[in-house]
Structures are given as structure tokens and as C-alpha cells.
Design a protein around this motif. Structure first.
Motif, PDB file in Angstrom:
ATOM      1  N   GLY A 127       0.847  -1.180   0.000  1.00 40.73           N
ATOM      2  CA  GLY A 127       0.000   0.000   0.000  1.00 40.73           C
ATOM      3  C   GLY A 127       0.883   1.229   0.000  1.00 40.73           C
ATOM      4  O   GLY A 127       2.106   1.143   0.153  1.00 40.73           O
ATOM      5  N   ALA A 128       0.267   2.377  -0.179  1.00 40.31           N
ATOM      6  CA  ALA A 128       1.006   3.636  -0.157  1.00 40.31           C
ATOM      7  C   ALA A 128       1.265   4.043   1.286  1.00 40.31           C
ATOM      8  O   ALA A 128       0.374   3.982   2.133  1.00 40.31           O
ATOM      9  N   GLY A 129       2.503   4.439   1.541  1.00 41.00           N
ATOM     10  CA  GLY A 129       2.865   4.957   2.851  1.00 41.00           C
ATOM     11  C   GLY A 129       2.855   6.475   2.818  1.00 41.00           C
ATOM     12  O   GLY A 129       2.368   7.074   1.848  1.00 41.00           O
ATOM     13  N   PRO A 130       3.416   7.108   3.826  1.00 40.29           N
ATOM     14  CA  PRO A 130       3.471   8.571   3.824  1.00 40.29           C
ATOM     15  C   PRO A 130       4.446   9.072   2.762  1.00 40.29           C
ATOM     16  O   PRO A 130       5.355   8.351   2.351  1.00 40.29           O
ATOM     17  N   ARG A 131       4.257  10.289   2.315  1.00 43.19           N
ATOM     18  CA  ARG A 131       5.198  10.885   1.363  1.00 43.19           C
ATOM     19  C   ARG A 131       6.550  11.044   2.041  1.00 43.19           C
ATOM     20  O   ARG A 131       6.636  11.373   3.217  1.00 43.19           O
ATOM     21  N   SER A 132       7.606  10.790   1.281  1.00 40.89           N
ATOM     22  CA  SER A 132       8.961  10.931   1.814  1.00 40.89           C
ATOM     23  C   SER A 132       9.283  12.404   1.984  1.00 40.89           C
ATOM     24  O   SER A 132       8.875  13.229   1.158  1.00 40.89           O
ATOM     25  N   PRO A 133      10.048  12.773   3.013  1.00 43.15           N
ATOM     26  CA  PRO A 133      10.385  14.180   3.226  1.00 43.15           C
ATOM     27  C   PRO A 133      11.473  14.699   2.273  1.00 43.15           C
ATOM     28  O   PRO A 133      11.853  15.859   2.347  1.00 43.15           O
ATOM     29  N   GLU A 134      11.955  13.870   1.358  1.00 43.98           N
ATOM     30  CA  GLU A 134      12.989  14.318   0.427  1.00 43.98           C
ATOM     31  C   GLU A 134      12.383  15.156  -0.695  1.00 43.98           C
ATOM     32  O   GLU A 134      11.166  15.189  -0.864  1.00 43.98           O
ATOM     33  N   PRO A 135      13.217  15.864  -1.482  1.00 43.25           N
ATOM     34  CA  PRO A 135      12.713  16.723  -2.560  1.00 43.25           C
ATOM     35  C   PRO A 135      11.775  15.963  -3.505  1.00 43.25           C
ATOM     36  O   PRO A 135      12.048  14.831  -3.898  1.00 43.25           O
ATOM     37  N   GLY A 136      10.681  16.602  -3.840  1.00 39.24           N
ATOM     38  CA  GLY A 136       9.691  15.991  -4.716  1.00 39.24           C
ATOM     39  C   GLY A 136       8.671  15.158  -3.956  1.00 39.24           C
ATOM     40  O   GLY A 136       7.690  14.706  -4.526  1.00 39.24           O
ATOM     41  N   ALA A 137       8.900  14.928  -2.689  1.00 35.28           N
ATOM     42  CA  ALA A 137       7.992  14.154  -1.824  1.00 35.28           C
ATOM     43  C   ALA A 137       7.504  12.874  -2.502  1.00 35.28           C
ATOM     44  O   ALA A 137       6.315  12.660  -2.697  1.00 35.28           O
ATOM     45  N   PRO A 138       8.461  11.972  -2.863  1.00 33.55           N
ATOM     46  CA  PRO A 138       8.029  10.741  -3.537  1.00 33.55           C
ATOM     47  C   PRO A 138       7.199   9.853  -2.611  1.00 33.55           C
ATOM     48  O   PRO A 138       7.284   9.937  -1.393  1.00 33.55           O
ATOM     49  N   LEU A 139       6.408   8.985  -3.257  1.00 28.12           N
ATOM     50  CA  LEU A 139       5.601   8.022  -2.510  1.00 28.12           C
ATOM     51  C   LEU A 139       6.500   7.012  -1.808  1.00 28.12           C
ATOM     52  O   LEU A 139       7.572   6.674  -2.302  1.00 28.12           O
ATOM     53  N   THR A 140       6.042   6.546  -0.686  1.00 28.07           N
ATOM     54  CA  THR A 140       6.700   5.412  -0.033  1.00 28.07           C
ATOM     55  C   THR A 140       5.730   4.242  -0.059  1.00 28.07           C
ATOM     56  O   THR A 140       4.527   4.419  -0.286  1.00 28.07           O
ATOM     57  N   TYR A 141       6.262   3.055   0.170  1.00 27.51           N
ATOM     58  CA  TYR A 141       5.451   1.845   0.142  1.00 27.51           C
ATOM     59  C   TYR A 141       5.576   1.106   1.464  1.00 27.51           C
ATOM     60  O   TYR A 141       6.631   1.125   2.099  1.00 27.51           O
ATOM     61  N   VAL A 142       4.479   0.499   1.848  1.00 32.06           N
ATOM     62  CA  VAL A 142       4.412  -0.287   3.082  1.00 32.06           C
ATOM     63  C   VAL A 142       3.658  -1.576   2.779  1.00 32.06           C
ATOM     64  O   VAL A 142       2.914  -1.656   1.800  1.00 32.06           O
ATOM     65  N   THR A 143       3.847  -2.586   3.612  1.00 36.38           N
ATOM     66  CA  THR A 143       3.101  -3.822   3.454  1.00 36.38           C
ATOM     67  C   THR A 143       1.703  -3.649   4.054  1.00 36.38           C
ATOM     68  O   THR A 143       1.451  -2.722   4.822  1.00 36.38           O
TER      69      THR A 143
END
Length: 195
Positions: A127-143
Motif C-alpha cells: 500500500g502507499a505509505g506517507p510521502r517521503s520528506p525528500e525533494p519531490g515528496a516521492p511516494l513510499t510503500y508499506v506492506t
């Protein structure tokens, strides 16, 4: 006891404790009831297991080959077979979550395709996790809880310790050559089917 067993038997997904407590009422000691059911099932080909924050009836591991041979569980109901690459990506996400696709590519030393991520999401293992705090705020993934249920885990705390995996030769520089064909089955000792 029969009411709880009936609810568990009818459910294709793990049944949360709260639901079972609602079935038997507040005066019933649910833990004792679960223990009694597990004890009664000891000689049966299925068992009551705690997975994904709930309880589920599952075929015992030693009977999985018989179920596969009979072909009684369609591939799509089992969630589909995972390729070695999909298993690797899923294992990395399980241990590193929340994690971006770029971070996964760095850790694994190869590009993690959007197609792999999309398939794991379609199977509801990611599933989608929180947005990463790095530039561009990429999606993160979680189980997901489907991931926990599929691999027989009550929670992520049940994942094997990475030190134990290294000692077993499943992690480290030489592990790729000796890696089993199904890393999750080898790591988690799981091959049972719901049944």
C-alpha cells in the motif's frame, strides 16, 4: 465455541478480536475459548492461527501439497505466485518500510520497476505509505494486512530477525548463489494454504 468457529470458518480474511468478542459477549473469556478451539483442532488438518491482527482457520503446512495437487484453490484466490524478483522487493519493503522505489533500487543494487510495484499493489500486498520528506515528496510503500495474512504473520514484529537470516545464509554477499527458489517460504517456513 461453535459460534466463534462458525464465524472463523465463514471468513476468508482474519477475524479481529473485537469481532469475536462481539459474537460471544463481554462475559466470555475469549482467550480461553481460542485456546480450547486450538486444542480441539490439534489432530485436524487445519488450525487456528493469529495473523494480521486477527484469527483465521488455515490448513496445516504439511497438507499444502495435497491441496495444490487437488487444484481446489484457484491461483487468483491464493494471490498468485510471486516471481523471485517480486519476493525480493516485497521482503525489502517489509524490512525497510516506509521506503521509496528509488531507495529500494539503491538497496537492491538494481532498478525496481513500476510494474513490480503495481503488481504487488494489485495483489494488495503493498500500500502507499506517507510521502517521503525528500525533494519531490516521492511516494513510499508499506506492506498491508493482506501481506501479513498471506505469510502467516500476526504483525511485522514476527518477521525473522536479520541476524538469524544472515546466520542461516539467506542474507549476505554469498546468499544469492545459494538462495532458495522461494525466499519467503524458506525465511518464514510457510507454505500452507487457506482451506
Amino acid at each position: 465455541m461453535g459460534h466463534v468457529e462458525a464465524v472463523l470458518f465463514a471468513s476468508a480474511v482474519p477475524v479481529p478480536r473485537e469481532t469475536l468478542a462481539r459474537v460471544v459477549g463481554p462475559e466470555c473469556r475469549l482467550d480461553a475459548l481460542i485456546a480450547d478451539i486450538r486444542d480441539e483442532l490439534r489432530a485436524r488438518p487445519y488450525e487456528l492461527v493469529a495473523v494480521a491482527g486477527g484469527w483465521q482457520l488455515r490448513t496445516r503446512t504439511e497438507f499444502a501439497p495435497a491441496i495444490r495437487a487437488a487444484g481446489t484453490v484457484p491461483e487468483e484466490e491464493r494471490g498468485g505466485a510471486l516471481t523471485a524478483n517480486e519476493q525480493l522487493v516485497l521482503a525489502a519493503i517489509a524490512y525497510l518500510q516506509p521506503v521509496t522505489r528509488l531507495a529500494l533500487s539503491r538497496v537492491l543494487g538494481k532498478e525496481v520497476s513500476r510494474d513490480v510495484i503495481a503488481r504487488l499493489k494489485r495483489l494488495d500486498l503493498l500500500g502507499a505509505g506517507p510521502r517521503s520528506p525528500e525533494p519531490g515528496a516521492p511516494l513510499t510503500y508499506v506492506t498491508t494486512s493482506t501481506f501479513l495474512a498471506r505469510f502467516g504473520l500476526a504483525s511485522l514484529r514476527d518477521l525473522p530477525d536479520t541476524e538469524a537470516l544472515e546466520e542461516a545464509g539467506l542474507l549476505g554477499p554469498d546468499s544469492a548463489a545459494e538462495a532458495p527458489s522461494d525466499p519467503f517460504d524458506a525465511m518464514l517456513g510457510l507454505s500452507g494454504e487457506k482451506g
